[in-house]
Scaffold this motif. Sequence first.
Motif, mmCIF file in Angstrom:
data_model
loop_
_atom_site.group_PDB
_atom_site.id
_atom_site.type_symbol
_atom_site.label_atom_id
_atom_site.label_comp_id
_atom_site.label_asym_id
_atom_site.label_seq_id
_atom_site.Cartn_x
_atom_site.Cartn_y
_atom_site.Cartn_z
ATOM 1 N N ASN A 42 0.840 -1.181 0.000
ATOM 2 C CA ASN A 42 0.000 0.000 0.000
ATOM 3 C C ASN A 42 0.885 1.244 0.000
ATOM 4 N N PHE A 69 -5.641 -9.118 -4.883
ATOM 5 C CA PHE A 69 -5.170 -8.787 -3.543
ATOM 6 C C PHE A 69 -5.110 -10.037 -2.684
ATOM 7 N N PRO A 73 -9.017 -5.389 0.051
ATOM 8 C CA PRO A 73 -8.708 -3.957 0.164
ATOM 9 C C PRO A 73 -9.718 -3.227 1.050
ATOM 10 N N CYS A 129 -11.365 -0.270 -5.757
ATOM 11 C CA CYS A 129 -11.169 -1.596 -5.172
ATOM 12 C C CYS A 129 -12.420 -2.062 -4.439
ATOM 13 N N SER A 159 -4.752 0.977 -1.955
ATOM 14 C CA SER A 159 -5.882 0.128 -1.562
ATOM 15 C C SER A 159 -5.962 -0.142 -0.071
ATOM 16 N N GLN A 161 -4.044 -2.275 1.294
ATOM 17 C CA GLN A 161 -3.476 -3.630 1.417
ATOM 18 C C GLN A 161 -2.447 -3.858 0.318
#
Length: 171
Positions: A42, A69, A73, A129, A159, A161
């Motif tokens: 991130n 991911f 997110p 996201c 995001s 993450q």
Amino acid sequence: MANKIYINEETTIVWADHAGDYGDSPFEGGTQGQITLASLANAAAREGAKVDLGNPRAEKYQVILRLEFDVAPVDNTSCSLYMAPSPSAGAGDDNPGGIVGADGGYTGTGGSTIAESLEQLDFIGSLPCTNDAATVVQQITSKYSPPGRYVSPVILNESGQALEGDDIEMS
């Protein structure tokens, strides 16, 4: 008198981890530009290798960003895609915003932040996201009219993450 406009499909250009574990994207083939996105943190950005769009080149391109991911997110966040156009074929030549023209972490110019440096690039779009983790590939489709023959992509992760720990579905 009626005129016709013909649209020819150009060679597909795919930035992905062609040297590693890329392989599940529906966009394999065409020209290969290297970019590794595995575990992109991130608030971090990554640039891909400079690619030659050819001469002549299309006036407009369809651009698809596909990300995955590891952990879902944060709501109301995004990942952004930029392009760095260049008139020169050399990886490190005549690039805006501190682009080096090779796959690697993007930190912008020496005297500015990533956000300030990204202002010198062409903004393509933001992927809003969703709160979905591994196995869900998130995707946006945009259009781009490159002003130069050579381009390098930059992806900014905001995001909340990190991206998935492998590159398999990302391009």
